[in-house]
Design a protein around this motif. Structure first.
Motif, short mmCIF file in Angstrom:
data_model
loop_
_atom_site.label_atom_id
_atom_site.label_comp_id
_atom_site.label_asym_id
_atom_site.label_seq_id
_atom_site.Cartn_x
_atom_site.Cartn_y
_atom_site.Cartn_z
N UNK A 189 12.03 -9.67 -69.17
CA UNK A 189 11.90 -8.22 -69.13
C UNK A 189 13.14 -7.50 -69.65
N UNK A 190 14.32 -8.10 -69.48
CA UNK A 190 15.55 -7.44 -69.90
C UNK A 190 15.86 -7.65 -71.39
N UNK A 191 15.03 -8.41 -72.08
CA UNK A 191 15.28 -8.71 -73.49
C UNK A 191 14.86 -7.55 -74.38
N UNK A 192 15.45 -7.49 -75.58
CA UNK A 192 15.09 -6.41 -76.51
C UNK A 192 13.73 -6.68 -77.15
N UNK A 193 13.19 -5.66 -77.82
CA UNK A 193 11.83 -5.78 -78.38
C UNK A 193 11.74 -6.86 -79.45
N UNK A 210 9.07 -9.71 -79.22
CA UNK A 210 8.08 -9.83 -80.30
C UNK A 210 8.04 -11.26 -80.85
N UNK A 211 9.21 -11.89 -80.96
CA UNK A 211 9.26 -13.29 -81.40
C UNK A 211 8.47 -14.18 -80.45
N UNK A 212 8.64 -13.96 -79.16
CA UNK A 212 7.90 -14.74 -78.17
C UNK A 212 6.41 -14.44 -78.23
N UNK A 213 6.06 -13.18 -78.44
CA UNK A 213 4.65 -12.83 -78.59
C UNK A 213 4.03 -13.63 -79.74
N UNK A 224 7.62 -3.02 -70.75
CA UNK A 224 8.76 -3.02 -69.84
C UNK A 224 8.38 -2.49 -68.47
N UNK A 225 7.25 -1.83 -68.35
CA UNK A 225 6.76 -1.28 -67.10
C UNK A 225 5.67 -0.27 -67.39
N UNK A 226 5.07 0.25 -66.31
CA UNK A 226 4.09 1.32 -66.47
C UNK A 226 2.64 0.91 -66.50
N UNK A 227 2.32 -0.37 -66.23
CA UNK A 227 0.94 -0.83 -66.37
C UNK A 227 0.04 -0.48 -65.19
#
Length: 341
Positions: free
Chosen positions: A281-285, A289-292, A102-105
């Protein structure tokens, strides 16, 4: 866990500003929830949302840290306390990974859900791996999940030389697209899309009426799936360029958010069109994860064997992040901009 309690990270002076407001800060290393891993970052990718966030124009999801950056590669140095194997999947300390956050990279360490990590194949460099998550997952989402693409259909990717479209062209080609069209702002970019990526044809929006050219190229039929980042500026022409039962996937508003003038919306009914916006980015994990998993299934094997390519425009050192942002702002790139730590 690392011995130190703080880390270097890229901050923004006064919270928002131009590229020159970026600086190297020293902030606490993030703590972990039970389902997260701490990753020591080797490289991170730049995305246009980073520019918007830096300028104060990108509303952050509540779970996102203030530090920029959503995609990275690196090594796991710690895992949360979850005992359930399903919560931490098959990751362990020392694994080489890449992933979406979600951020922090833009930092030396990142805390990220293990459900958004992917094991880094030996065939991919740290720089290539860092340029995969956001763009390949977004392209997968736009083409398959939202766009409903099926073999034998045609696709139009606006901003054809952008990082997401570069991925999308390759995905559509491998998935059996009948025709793949692009728009771009230079002949160089169009040539790249056609000759390097395998697009059928491209249209220079600066010198051509791309909509009329596309209709001419398709015998007036139009295309089945349009992936758009322009918004208001292309709204009418997208309706005109879509085929019967076409889907228009809107991902950004680079051409504005207000549609002016006498817009003809009759194609919605006449051609049974679906116009749908989507974010990542606004989607839940769970959604991410499904998209991953879809990306791992559809793209990762072909990234490993070289069928798909990660196009890296340029690699910068962590300390040169200002120059990296300025290059992205120039709109002259064809592929990913990566920073290494």
């Amino acid at each position: 866990m690392p011995d130190q309690k703080t880390m270097r990270a890229i901050g923004v002076k006064n919270g928002k500003g131009p590229a020159t407001s970026l600086y190297i800060d020293n902030i606490p290393i993030p703590s972990l929830t039970p389902t997260q891993a701490l990753v020591k970052i080797k490289a991170f990718g730049l995305n246009r949302m980073d520019l918007l966030q830096r300028e104060g124009h990108y509303p952050l999801p509540p779970q996102a840290p203030e530090t920029l950056g959503v995609e990275f590669s690196g090594t796991i140095t710690a895992l949360g306390s979850a005992k359930d194997q399903d919560k931490t999947e098959d990751f362990k300390i020392g694994d080489e990974v890449f992933g979406l956050a979600y951020g922090g990279a833009y930092a030396e360490y990142i805390a990220v859900a293990t459900g958004m990590l992917i094991h880094k194949p030996a065939e991919l460099s740290w720089e290539e791996a860092a340029g995969i998550p956001e763009t390949w997952i977004t392209a997968t989402q736009a083409l398959f999940l939202v766009g409903g693409f099926a073999r034998g259909q045609s696709v139009l990717w606006h901003a054809g030389a952008s990082s997401v479209s570069i991925c999308g062209i390759q995905l559509a080609r491998e998935a059996g697209a009948k025709e793949i069209f692009v728009t771009a702002g230079s002949e160089e970019k169009i040539k790249f899309c056609v000759e390097e990526l395998g697009a059928t044809a491209g249209f220079n929006y600066r010198t051509q009426d791309w909509c009329e050219e596309l209709l001419g190229a398709t015998g007036g039929r139009g295309v089945d799936v349009i992936v758009d980042y322009i918004g208001a500026g292309y709204f009418q022409d997208n309706l005109k360029a879509a085929a019967v039962d076409g889907r228009i996937v809107n991902l950004a508003f680079m051409g504005g958010v207000r549609v002016e003038g006498g817009v003809d919306i009759s194609p919605f009914l006449r051609k049974r069109l679906r116009y749908e916006g989507s974010t990542l980015r606004s989607r839940d994990e769970g959604y991410q994860r499904k998209l991953r998993d879809m990306m791992v299934e559809n793209a990762l094997p072909r990234l490993r064997d070289g069928t798909f390519k990660v196009f890296v425009e340029r690699v910068f050192a962590f300390e040169d992040v200002i120059e990296a942002h300025q290059l992205m702002e120039s709109n002259q790139t064809k592929g990913k901009i990566i920073c290494t730590i």
